[in-house]
Design a protein around this motif. Structure first.
Motif, PDB file in Angstrom:
ATOM      1  N   ASP A  14       7.454  34.676  -7.844  1.00 10.93           N
ATOM      2  CA  ASP A  14       6.543  35.807  -8.149  1.00 10.93           C
ATOM      3  C   ASP A  14       5.533  36.008  -7.110  1.00 10.93           C
ATOM      4  O   ASP A  14       4.731  35.042  -6.528  1.00 10.93           O
ATOM      5  CB  ASP A  14       5.781  35.479  -9.411  1.00 10.93           C
ATOM      6  N   LYS A 126       5.831  43.431  -4.386  1.00 12.07           N
ATOM      7  CA  LYS A 126       4.666  43.638  -5.234  1.00 12.07           C
ATOM      8  C   LYS A 126       3.556  44.607  -4.424  1.00 12.07           C
ATOM      9  O   LYS A 126       2.704  45.353  -4.918  1.00 12.07           O
ATOM     10  CB  LYS A 126       3.871  42.251  -4.966  1.00 12.07           C
ATOM     11  N   GLU A 129       4.453  48.019  -5.670  1.00  9.35           N
ATOM     12  CA  GLU A 129       4.070  48.211  -6.873  1.00  9.35           C
ATOM     13  C   GLU A 129       2.327  48.584  -6.812  1.00  9.35           C
ATOM     14  O   GLU A 129       2.034  49.181  -7.723  1.00  9.35           O
ATOM     15  CB  GLU A 129       4.460  47.024  -7.715  1.00  9.35           C
ATOM     16  N   GLU A 130       1.721  47.731  -5.977  1.00  8.85           N
ATOM     17  CA  GLU A 130       0.384  48.135  -5.822  1.00  8.85           C
ATOM     18  C   GLU A 130      -0.277  49.240  -5.104  1.00  8.85           C
ATOM     19  O   GLU A 130      -1.454  49.388  -4.845  1.00  8.85           O
ATOM     20  CB  GLU A 130      -0.316  46.722  -5.283  1.00  8.85           C
TER      21      GLU A 130
END
Length: 166
Positions: A14, A126, A129-130
């Motif tokens: 993650d 990530k 995604e941000e």
């Protein structure tokens, strides 16, 4: 002087967003790094200090506090070297330019080379995604970054390449 730089971290598989803050203030020269860093992250102080000096930049002779947030997640590895380097230069007014939508990932050698790190692909996912526009990654990780569309992945070999781009 204060700066805030975006980076990413990895815990298992993650990825998570990280903010590297730098405060340079008056007082006895000191370099503190906080935010639940492991031993490798704490050692980044020496890699960053040497990289700044060996790249013929000015290392601030001041009280330097680096916070790697969020403080409740353990930070592991050398991937925070590059964002710490950039945060110090930005806070010390040695780096100009709008880098609010950029993130930085990479280990530094003592002469300013940027070395490979683990877990780049989940971190890039990530970042996308941000909504970040670009991520600087080590050149040796370029193949991981090449599989992703929708975000600028900027592989770099040396610190001067990052500064030139900014």
């Amino acid at each position: 002087m204060y700066s805030r730089i975006k980076s990413l971290g990895i815990f298992g598989l993650d990825a998570f967003c990280v903010t590297v803050e730098c405060d340079i203030s008056q007082g006895l020269p000191r370099f503190d790094l906080v935010g639940l860093p492991d031993a490798v992250v704490k050692e980044s102080r020496e890699r960053v200090r040497a990289s700044i000096k060996n790249c013929h930049l000015d290392f601030p002779v001041s009280r330097i506090t680096i916070n790697i947030a969020p403080a409740d997640i353990k930070k592991e590895g050398s991937l925070y070297d590059l964002p710490v380097f950039i945060a110090i230069l930005k806070a010390g007014n040695q780096l100009k330019g709008d880098i609010d939508s950029f993130a930085f990932i990479g280990e530094l050698s003592l002469d300013g080379d940027i070395r490979r790190v683990n877990g780049v692909l989940p971190m890039l996912l990530k970042a996308k995604e941000e909504g970040l526009s670009a991520v600087f990654i080590p050149y040796e990780n370029r193949l991981e970054g090449s599989v992703l569309d929708g975000i600028d992945v900027l592989p770099v070999k040396k610190i001067y390449e990052v500064m030139k781009h900014i």
